[in-house]
Motif scaffolding. Structure first.
Motif, mmCIF file in Angstrom:
data_model
loop_
_atom_site.group_PDB
_atom_site.id
_atom_site.type_symbol
_atom_site.label_atom_id
_atom_site.label_comp_id
_atom_site.label_asym_id
_atom_site.label_seq_id
_atom_site.Cartn_x
_atom_site.Cartn_y
_atom_site.Cartn_z
ATOM 1 N N THR A 74 -2.269 9.530 -0.908
ATOM 2 C CA THR A 74 -3.069 8.586 -1.983
ATOM 3 C C THR A 74 -4.445 9.385 -2.462
ATOM 4 O O THR A 74 -4.944 8.630 -3.313
ATOM 5 N N MET A 76 -6.688 8.532 -0.841
ATOM 6 C CA MET A 76 -7.674 7.577 -0.017
ATOM 7 C C MET A 76 -7.330 7.288 1.271
ATOM 8 O O MET A 76 -7.759 6.480 2.100
ATOM 9 N N HIS A 117 -8.916 -0.233 -6.298
ATOM 10 C CA HIS A 117 -8.503 -0.988 -5.330
ATOM 11 C C HIS A 117 -9.237 -2.023 -4.861
ATOM 12 O O HIS A 117 -8.820 -3.043 -4.176
ATOM 13 N N THR A 121 -5.425 -4.306 -6.158
ATOM 14 C CA THR A 121 -4.751 -3.523 -5.069
ATOM 15 C C THR A 121 -3.026 -3.221 -5.600
ATOM 16 O O THR A 121 -2.762 -1.870 -5.377
ATOM 17 N N CYS A 124 -3.357 -0.139 -8.047
ATOM 18 C CA CYS A 124 -3.689 1.107 -7.388
ATOM 19 C C CYS A 124 -2.599 1.734 -6.387
ATOM 20 O O CYS A 124 -2.235 2.856 -6.537
ATOM 21 N N CYS A 125 -1.908 0.611 -5.873
ATOM 22 C CA CYS A 125 -0.788 1.438 -4.911
ATOM 23 C C CYS A 125 0.344 1.655 -6.055
ATOM 24 O O CYS A 125 0.970 2.668 -5.748
ATOM 25 N N ARG A 128 -1.141 5.132 -7.119
ATOM 26 C CA ARG A 128 -0.989 6.228 -6.173
ATOM 27 C C ARG A 128 0.022 6.535 -5.151
ATOM 28 O O ARG A 128 0.296 7.320 -4.536
ATOM 29 N N LYS A 129 0.960 5.340 -5.057
ATOM 30 C CA LYS A 129 1.800 5.511 -4.025
ATOM 31 C C LYS A 129 3.282 5.340 -4.808
ATOM 32 O O LYS A 129 4.285 6.189 -4.609
ATOM 33 N N CYS A 206 -4.190 3.312 3.644
ATOM 34 C CA CYS A 206 -5.462 3.875 3.037
ATOM 35 C C CYS A 206 -6.675 3.220 3.732
ATOM 36 O O CYS A 206 -6.898 2.084 4.051
ATOM 37 N N PRO A 208 -9.815 2.486 2.478
ATOM 38 C CA PRO A 208 -10.442 1.375 2.062
ATOM 39 C C PRO A 208 -9.751 0.032 2.044
ATOM 40 O O PRO A 208 -10.213 -1.072 2.099
ATOM 41 N N CYS A 209 -8.460 0.109 2.431
ATOM 42 C CA CYS A 209 -7.399 -1.021 2.516
ATOM 43 C C CYS A 209 -6.943 -1.302 3.881
ATOM 44 O O CYS A 209 -6.317 -2.055 4.371
ATOM 45 N N TRP A 224 -4.708 -4.607 4.117
ATOM 46 C CA TRP A 224 -5.126 -5.497 3.017
ATOM 47 C C TRP A 224 -5.221 -6.927 3.571
ATOM 48 O O TRP A 224 -5.120 -7.880 2.960
HETATM 49 S S1 SF4 Z 1 -3.345 0.963 -0.064
HETATM 50 FE FE1 SF4 Z 1 -5.412 0.232 -1.147
HETATM 51 S S2 SF4 Z 1 -6.401 2.403 -1.945
HETATM 52 FE FE2 SF4 Z 1 -4.247 2.856 -0.772
HETATM 53 S S3 SF4 Z 1 -3.138 2.910 -2.912
HETATM 54 FE FE3 SF4 Z 1 -3.014 0.794 -2.180
HETATM 55 S S4 SF4 Z 1 -4.744 -0.255 -3.090
HETATM 56 FE FE4 SF4 Z 1 -5.013 1.934 -3.480
#
Ligand code: SF4
Length: 394
Positions: A74, A76, A117, A121, A124-125, A128-129, A206, A208-209, A224
């Motif tokens: 990701t 991240m 994020h 979130t 963002c997920c 990125r995922k 990730c 930050p989470c 999270w």
């Molecule tokens: S876990 Fe957090 S940083 Fe990673 S993709 Fe999801 S929201 Fe974004």
């Protein structure tokens, strides 16, 4: 080896057969049969290289280390996860680990500062995922996950074989394992642990989470934390998405175009890219490295033979450092593919070829503005070589 007999019947029908057929089998047997059962089809493993991932990766390596393993970077993730991915892949001899990342254009459009994020979130997920994985999985009939029933209420009724929206089969060989089973397997097989487990992270996503978990807390409590979110959207429960909108391939921006002397083509490189920092010492089947235009090529000294493709970023049309970098890499003996990416225009194609680049990667917008014939006009790049002109050989 992937099964070569074509499966028949709907996903729902095959799920029924498979769960009946393997209901009483142990995890390793479920995995082995899944890899060979024609009702499953073309298969990949998806691994986060997280706290418990090494169990399933080890089982896979014992049965067939050539099965594709998809790793979603990701961008991240903890540095420790990236290093662990390299370490485990090498130790287990996995030959086809594919690093999956969001398209740079999608990140630039939706999360240019890397702060999405903090505000959303799910979005963002999704960027990125979910979307990158959905695209990567579109080539497969089935995928293997490490999910287990004990991991929370959304996973309490997990079967070995799940129906993913009538599109694919999801296989959970460890569905019935307990935390003790996981620990025992890792210890008995002397497998490397993710370094963050010892620092209080029993579930790792990730950076930050993911937060530390106190003794007695749910192992996934650090994911999270304090948010009403349990899953990243990759996983669905009983055929229904847990959070976030269902991603579609259309969500993904158009692919970049590859320019060679033969014209335009789609980018067939599916193995992902690493940086010099995350480049391992071998073990992956195909290796590609991203380099900044101002990178010192010495960072790759002694490792060039193991690299199939180097991609050099051109941050602006006026930045010529990428050409110099290409020449230096060739002088160091790099014989693999060399690709210029970014702000390179048709007028610079001959210069790129003379510098040692084999190909140029351009955005869909640039491909529209400067179509193939403009590039092919410079494809006879040696005729632009002043030395050849002086020698009269051009
Ligand atoms: S876990 Fe957090 S940083 Fe990673 S993709 Fe999801 S929201 Fe974004």
């Amino acid at each position: 080896m992937q099964p070569n007999t074509l499966h028949t019947g709907s996903v729902a029908e095959r799920i029924g057969f498979l769960n009946d057929r393997y209901r009483n089998h142990a995890a390793q047997a479920v995995l082995e049969h899944a890899l060979n059962d024609s009702d499953v089809g073309n298969i990949a493993m998806v691994s986060s290289f997280g706290a418990e991932s090494v169990v399933l990766l080890h089982m896979l390596s014992v049965i067939d280390r050539n099965i594709p393993v998809l790793f979603i970077d990701t961008q991240m993730l903890f540095e420790e996860t990236l290093a662990y991915q390299t370490e485990v892949s090498q130790k287990l001899g996995l030959t086809d680990v594919r690093v999956i990342r969001a398209a740079p254009a999608a990140v630039a459009a939706h999360d240019p500062d890397g702060l999405l994020h903090k505000s959303d979130t799910d979005a963002c997920c999704n960027i990125r995922k979910v979307v990158p994985l959905e695209n990567a999985l579109s080539k497969f009939d089935a995928w293997i996950t490490g999910r287990k029933r004990f991991q929370g209420s959304t996973r309490a009724a997990l079967d070995f074989f799940e129906n993913e929206e009538d599109r694919r089969i999801k296989i959970n060989p460890l569905a019935h394992w307990t935390p003790q089973d996981v620990q025992d397997y890792i210890i008995n097989n002397r497998l490397p642990r993710h370094p963050l487990v010892a620092q209080g992270y029993p579930s790792i996503g990730c950076a930050p989470c993911t937060s530390r978990v106190a003794p007695g807390e749910d192992p996934r409590a650090g994911r999270w934390r304090d948010q009403d979110k349990e899953e990243c959207g990759i996983h669905f429960v009983n055929g229904k998405i847990v959070r976030g909108p269902l991603p579609t391939v259309e969500d993904e921006p158009e692919m970049n175009t590859i320019v060679t002397d033969a014209g335009f083509a789609a980018d067939e490189w599916t193995h992902g890219f690493v940086t010099p920092d995350t480049l391992g010492g071998g073990g992956a089947a195909a290796v590609a490295v991203d380099l900044a235009s101002d990178a010192d090529p010495a960072v790759l000294a002694g490792r060039l033979d193991g690299i199939d493709l180097i991609r050099v970023d051109f941050p602006s049309f006026a930045d010529g450092r990428g050409f110099t970098l290409a020449r230096r890499l060739r002088l160091m003996g790099f014989n693999g593919r060399l690709r210029a990416k970014g702000h390179v225009i048709a007028d610079q194609y001959a210069m790129a070829r003379r510098s040692g680049f084999d190909e140029v990667e351009i955005s869909p917008e640039l491909a529209k503005r400067q179509p193939q014939d403009q590039w092919l006009a410079r494809a006879n790049w040696q005729s632009h070589d002043y030395l050849n002109r002086l020698r009269g050989t051009a």
